[in-house]
Scaffold this motif. Sequence first.
Motif, PDB file in Angstrom:
ATOM      1  N   LYS A 105       0.602  -1.306   0.058  1.00 41.05           N
ATOM      2  CA  LYS A 105      -0.413  -0.104  -0.194  1.00 41.05           C
ATOM      3  C   LYS A 105       0.871   1.207   0.305  1.00 41.05           C
ATOM      4  N   LEU A 106       1.894   1.160   0.602  1.00 40.88           N
ATOM      5  CA  LEU A 106       2.396   2.356   0.477  1.00 40.88           C
ATOM      6  C   LEU A 106       4.352   2.044   0.415  1.00 40.88           C
ATOM      7  N   VAL A 107       4.813   2.744  -0.568  1.00 39.49           N
ATOM      8  CA  VAL A 107       6.190   2.508  -1.086  1.00 39.49           C
ATOM      9  C   VAL A 107       7.325   3.555  -0.680  1.00 39.49           C
ATOM     10  N   ILE A 108       8.177   3.320  -0.040  1.00 36.75           N
ATOM     11  CA  ILE A 108       9.047   4.296  -0.099  1.00 36.75           C
ATOM     12  C   ILE A 108      10.593   4.421  -0.587  1.00 36.75           C
ATOM     13  N   PHE A 109      10.703   5.453  -1.176  1.00 34.12           N
ATOM     14  CA  PHE A 109      12.394   5.174  -1.577  1.00 34.12           C
ATOM     15  C   PHE A 109      13.213   6.148  -1.471  1.00 34.12           C
ATOM     16  N   ASP A 110      14.761   5.344  -1.500  1.00 33.24           N
ATOM     17  CA  ASP A 110      15.512   7.028  -0.768  1.00 33.24           C
ATOM     18  C   ASP A 110      16.048   7.112  -1.972  1.00 33.24           C
ATOM     19  N   LEU A 111      16.536   8.354  -2.158  1.00 33.46           N
ATOM     20  CA  LEU A 111      16.812   9.539  -3.226  1.00 33.46           C
ATOM     21  C   LEU A 111      18.206   8.863  -4.489  1.00 33.46           C
ATOM     22  N   ASP A 112      19.634   9.287  -3.643  1.00 34.65           N
ATOM     23  CA  ASP A 112      20.559   9.239  -4.093  1.00 34.65           C
ATOM     24  C   ASP A 112      20.758   7.416  -4.612  1.00 34.65           C
ATOM     25  N   GLY A 113      21.339   7.491  -5.545  1.00 30.96           N
ATOM     26  CA  GLY A 113      22.285   5.969  -6.002  1.00 30.96           C
ATOM     27  C   GLY A 113      20.434   5.134  -6.265  1.00 30.96           C
ATOM     28  N   THR A 114      19.397   5.038  -5.802  1.00 34.15           N
ATOM     29  CA  THR A 114      18.169   4.425  -5.984  1.00 34.15           C
ATOM     30  C   THR A 114      17.196   4.807  -7.233  1.00 34.15           C
ATOM     31  N   LEU A 115      17.317   6.264  -7.508  1.00 37.46           N
ATOM     32  CA  LEU A 115      16.131   7.562  -7.937  1.00 37.46           C
ATOM     33  C   LEU A 115      16.947   8.025  -9.238  1.00 37.46           C
ATOM     34  N   LEU A 116      17.808   8.412  -7.748  1.00 35.03           N
ATOM     35  CA  LEU A 116      18.491   9.366  -8.941  1.00 35.03           C
ATOM     36  C   LEU A 116      20.395   9.000  -9.374  1.00 35.03           C
ATOM     37  N   ASP A 117      21.182   9.552 -10.497  1.00 32.61           N
ATOM     38  CA  ASP A 117      22.444   8.875 -10.090  1.00 32.61           C
ATOM     39  C   ASP A 117      23.017  10.357 -10.029  1.00 32.61           C
ATOM     40  N   SER A 118      23.353  11.078  -8.691  1.00 36.64           N
ATOM     41  CA  SER A 118      23.583  12.535  -7.986  1.00 36.64           C
ATOM     42  C   SER A 118      25.122  12.974  -8.033  1.00 36.64           C
ATOM     43  N   VAL A 119      25.859  11.757  -8.190  1.00 38.91           N
ATOM     44  CA  VAL A 119      27.816  11.949  -7.823  1.00 38.91           C
ATOM     45  C   VAL A 119      28.049  12.434  -8.653  1.00 38.91           C
ATOM     46  N   PRO A 120      27.637  12.605  -9.972  1.00 38.40           N
ATOM     47  CA  PRO A 120      27.988  14.151 -10.770  1.00 38.40           C
ATOM     48  C   PRO A 120      28.140  14.744 -10.132  1.00 38.40           C
ATOM     49  N   ASP A 121      26.857  15.521  -9.803  1.00 41.29           N
ATOM     50  CA  ASP A 121      26.858  16.654  -9.356  1.00 41.29           C
ATOM     51  C   ASP A 121      27.415  17.149  -8.307  1.00 41.29           C
ATOM     52  N   LEU A 122      27.304  15.735  -7.252  1.00 49.28           N
ATOM     53  CA  LEU A 122      28.071  15.721  -5.411  1.00 49.28           C
ATOM     54  C   LEU A 122      29.836  16.085  -5.797  1.00 49.28           C
ATOM     55  N   SER A 123      30.065  14.899  -6.769  1.00 47.68           N
ATOM     56  CA  SER A 123      31.190  14.581  -6.721  1.00 47.68           C
ATOM     57  C   SER A 123      32.242  16.421  -7.137  1.00 47.68           C
ATOM     58  N   ALA A 124      30.806  17.011  -8.563  1.00 49.83           N
ATOM     59  CA  ALA A 124      31.673  18.973  -8.735  1.00 49.83           C
ATOM     60  C   ALA A 124      31.231  19.572  -6.914  1.00 49.83           C
ATOM     61  N   ALA A 125      30.738  19.515  -6.375  1.00 50.09           N
ATOM     62  CA  ALA A 125      30.620  20.464  -5.408  1.00 50.09           C
ATOM     63  C   ALA A 125      31.764  20.517  -4.231  1.00 50.09           C
ATOM     64  N   ILE A 126      31.910  18.721  -4.471  1.00 49.92           N
ATOM     65  CA  ILE A 126      33.236  18.840  -3.067  1.00 49.92           C
ATOM     66  C   ILE A 126      33.833  19.378  -4.108  1.00 49.92           C
ATOM     67  N   ASP A 127      34.717  18.772  -5.247  1.00 52.84           N
ATOM     68  CA  ASP A 127      36.279  19.460  -6.097  1.00 52.84           C
ATOM     69  C   ASP A 127      35.944  20.836  -5.579  1.00 52.84           C
ATOM     70  N   SER A 128      34.942  21.789  -5.897  1.00 54.84           N
ATOM     71  CA  SER A 128      35.046  23.053  -5.720  1.00 54.84           C
ATOM     72  C   SER A 128      35.212  23.055  -4.361  1.00 54.84           C
ATOM     73  N   GLY A 172       0.446   0.000   7.827  1.00 51.35           N
ATOM     74  CA  GLY A 172       0.987  -0.723   9.059  1.00 51.35           C
ATOM     75  C   GLY A 172       2.733  -1.287   8.103  1.00 51.35           C
ATOM     76  N   VAL A 173       3.202  -1.788   8.919  1.00 51.10           N
ATOM     77  CA  VAL A 173       4.836  -2.685   8.634  1.00 51.10           C
ATOM     78  C   VAL A 173       3.995  -3.615   7.442  1.00 51.10           C
ATOM     79  N   ALA A 174       3.225  -4.491   7.417  1.00 57.35           N
ATOM     80  CA  ALA A 174       2.855  -5.531   6.789  1.00 57.35           C
ATOM     81  C   ALA A 174       2.647  -4.774   5.296  1.00 57.35           C
ATOM     82  N   ASP A 175       2.741  -3.592   5.173  1.00 54.49           N
ATOM     83  CA  ASP A 175       1.905  -3.290   3.838  1.00 54.49           C
ATOM     84  C   ASP A 175       3.184  -2.109   3.475  1.00 54.49           C
ATOM     85  N   THR A 176       3.826  -2.025   4.208  1.00 52.87           N
ATOM     86  CA  THR A 176       4.943  -1.212   3.718  1.00 52.87           C
ATOM     87  C   THR A 176       6.185  -1.314   3.169  1.00 52.87           C
ATOM     88  N   LEU A 177       7.134  -1.103   1.657  1.00 49.15           N
ATOM     89  CA  LEU A 177       8.391  -1.115   0.852  1.00 49.15           C
ATOM     90  C   LEU A 177       8.988  -0.288   1.141  1.00 49.15           C
TER      91      LEU A 177
END
Length: 224
Positions: free
Chosen positions: A12-35, A171-176
């Motif tokens: 009934k409910l699906v919860i998602f992580d974001l970075d590495g799951t839905l979006l490949d955000s490492v290129p932008d994160l890497s650019a900000a880290i290098d800056s 509830g937990v039984a209906d959540t992914l």
Amino acid sequence: MLERLFGGQLPKLVIFDLDGTLLDSVPDLSAAIDSMLLGLGRPSAGVERVRDWVGNGSMVLVRRALAGSIDHASVDEKEAELAHQAFLQAYSGGHELTTLYPGVTAFLNALQQHGVLMAVATNKPERFVAPLLEEKGLLGYFRWLVGGDTLPVQKPDPAALHWIMQQAGVGVADTLFVGDSRNDVLAGQAAGVKVVAVSYGYNHGRPVSLENPDLLVDSLDVLI
């Protein structure tokens, strides 16, 4: 495939992580880290090293970049705080390099068509979550968003998942929970929900299969 995890029905409910799951955000994160690093007179880190460092929130990412290692215990707190502010400013500049993983839109559309509630629980600072989802055309799928600083604790603590389930009345039984890292699997297990892990994300260089998710997939659209 999901029906097998939920006794012949969809969650009934699906919860998602974001970075590495839905979006490949490492290129932008890497650019900000290098800056940030270059601004401190240090050599840049590069995409592949940053890929192994993400997953525990922006402050830990910055501390790892300063240490040049997953182990960041020796980093000075004041230095880390100043570097973190520089990183956040750099990362606010845009997310043109961030892309959707294949299969994401098809899976979200399928869940939406079946009336499944959806949410995001990420360790990324909350200020970036909704704008990034909107920029990539995903915001309308999600009823609830929890960032790394929304609550007092971050994943692997299950608080974000508990909060979302409470808001949804599910509830937990209906959540992914769907994620890509050890933190995600541990959070889902601690919350008592089923966990699907994707093989393509960020898990500090360690295969996420070793974290024992309930199901491992190479693309989210295979779950349809």
